[in-house]
Scaffold this active site. Structure first.
Site, short mmCIF file in Angstrom:
data_model
loop_
_atom_site.label_atom_id
_atom_site.label_comp_id
_atom_site.label_asym_id
_atom_site.label_seq_id
_atom_site.Cartn_x
_atom_site.Cartn_y
_atom_site.Cartn_z
N ASP A 1 18.79 -1.32 -8.50
CA ASP A 1 18.41 -0.12 -7.75
C ASP A 1 17.13 -0.25 -6.94
O ASP A 1 16.26 -1.05 -7.24
CB ASP A 1 18.29 1.09 -8.70
CG ASP A 1 17.41 0.84 -9.91
OD1 ASP A 1 17.26 -0.33 -10.31
OD2 ASP A 1 16.88 1.81 -10.47
N GLU B 1 17.55 0.79 -13.24
CA GLU B 1 16.41 0.36 -14.05
C GLU B 1 15.24 1.28 -13.83
O GLU B 1 14.49 1.59 -14.75
CB GLU B 1 16.02 -1.08 -13.71
CG GLU B 1 15.00 -1.69 -14.69
CD GLU B 1 13.59 -1.18 -14.52
OE1 GLU B 1 12.90 -0.97 -15.54
OE2 GLU B 1 13.15 -0.98 -13.37
ZN LIG Z 1 10.11 -0.80 -10.51
ZN LIG Z 2 11.49 -3.40 -11.25
#
Ligand SMILES: [Zn+2]
Ligand SMILES: [Zn+2]
Length: 394
Positions: free
Chosen positions: A85, A143
């Protein structure tokens, strides 16, 4: 070994370096936010699909992609994780591969992680006949919101896996260096909300009210004593209350205040203890002052902790790539990383790949974020050597 010696074991050829740069730039130009990595997943699936893999699944734990490469010799099973992401920022860098999406940017370097994993998959697929064991690639969503690792694990991505490995490019570490801490790499990161409730009323008649602002003020101060008075001075802890909201006017006593904060520690037991204490202290103070407090645990990841033996193996391999001086000590970071969930479930290693760009220093999560692409072949070599070492059955 002389510190400058650079073995050529895995010196990437020009084509490999070019693939790494192409993947990285194409992914960089089309960033997507957490759990919305649909095009990113499609890009990954399309490239993996040409490799004749043993198994390729998408939509795992949201937008995750999982691919298996089974070697023709016996060995261990190793999972390689790459996060997918971007972040809600608008890139300022004037580069040809600049983000084409206003308000979305790969400002943490996850494009680098995906490029290395994709190229490693191609490299391993070409050498399947000499490969021991099995390598599973987990391209993980979200994440940045720390919400992507767990759904993938719940979906069974660790089934049959012996060891796990991941990396993070780091813009404050010079290119050519890697850090492989033998234990803690990053902190736990918990987000919480405290809702302090009293009873609102006229600002001139405080005795008829229960002032939630005054209760909140006591709570804010008291929570810092959990760090200064209840935690060993040699155990790093951060409690930050980044947001306090309550009340509507100068002459109205607020009936409710909402406090939002984050807790960071390196120690799993301390983390549990402090989360419980935050709730308890707030409740105790609010109760004493005739109000109440509700604690909400909004999200959290454990500390990211390497297995010392696995980190030592990865360190040995890294030294063969970057030389003895290239593997540097690194102070654990107070940032969170949801690879922690993988490391909680399996022994493994998360290492930092130096990628400091030329020019003024940049930090992650800013519109100016850049990395030095020369880190790509280095990261590829270290990751490849490490995976081959971890596959070995000894
Ligand atoms: Zn980050
Ligand atoms: Zn990262």
């Amino acid at each position: 070994m002389a510190s400058t010696q650079r073995p050529v074991l895995l010196e990437p050829d020009a084509a490999t370096t070019q693939h790494l740069i192409t993947h990285r730039r194409e992914l960089h130009a089309s960033p997507e936010l957490s759990f919305k990595e649909d095009e990113t997943a499609r890009y990954i699936v399309e490239r993996l699909d040409t490799l004749g893999l043993d198994k390729l699944t998408h939509g795992v734990g949201g937008t995750g992609v999982v691919a298996d490469i089974r070697g023709e010799r016996p060995g261990r099973s190793v999972l390689v994780r790459a996060d997918m992401d971007g972040l809600p920022l608008t890139e300022t860098a004037d580069v040809p591969f600049r983000s084409t999406r206003i308000g979305v940017m790969h400002a943490c370097g996850h494009d680098v992680h995906m490029a290395i994993a994709l190229e490693l998959a191609r490299w391993l697929a070409d050498r399947r006949h000499e490969l021991p064991g099995m390598v599973r690639f987990a391209f993980q969503p979200a994440e940045e919101q720390a919400g992507g690792a767990k759904p993938m694990i719940d979906a069974g991505v660790l089934d049959g896996i012996d060891r796990v490995i991941g990396l993070h490019v780091w813009s404050q570490l010079p290119t050519g260096q890697v850090a492989i801490p033998p234990g803690v790499v990053m902190a736990s990161a918990d987000m919480f909300t405290l809702i302090i409730r009293g009873r609102g009323g006229h600002g001139a008649q405080p005795h008829l009210t229960i002032d939630a602002v005054v209760i909140a003020a006591e709570v804010v101060t008291a929570l810092q004593t959990l760090v200064s008075r209840e935690t060993s001075p040699v155990a790093p802890v951060v409690i930050t209350l980044g947001s306090v909201h309550g009340g509507s006017a100068a002459n109205i006593v607020a009936g409710e205040v909402v406090i939002q904060g984050t807790l960071r520690t390196f120690d799993a037991a301390l983390r549990r203890h402090l989360l419980a204490r935050i709730a308890q202290v707030a409740e105790g103070i609010a109760g004493t002052m005739r109000g109440s407090s509700e604690f909400r645990h909004d999200s959290g990841t454990p500390p990211t902790v390497n297995d010392p033996a696995i980190a030592a193996l990865v360190g040995e391999e890294a030294r063969r790539v970057v030389g003895v001086d290239g593997v540097v000590p690194f102070e654990p970071l107070m940032v969170g990383e949801d690879f922690a969930y993988f490391l909680e479930a399996r022994p493994g290693c998360f290492f930092l790949l130096g990628g400091a760009p030329e020019g003024p220093p940049v930090v992650h999560h800013t519109p100016e974020f850049r990395i030095d692409e020369k880190c790509l072949p280095i990261g590829f070599q270290v990751m490849t050597a490490a995976v081959l070492r971890l596959l070995r059955p000894d």
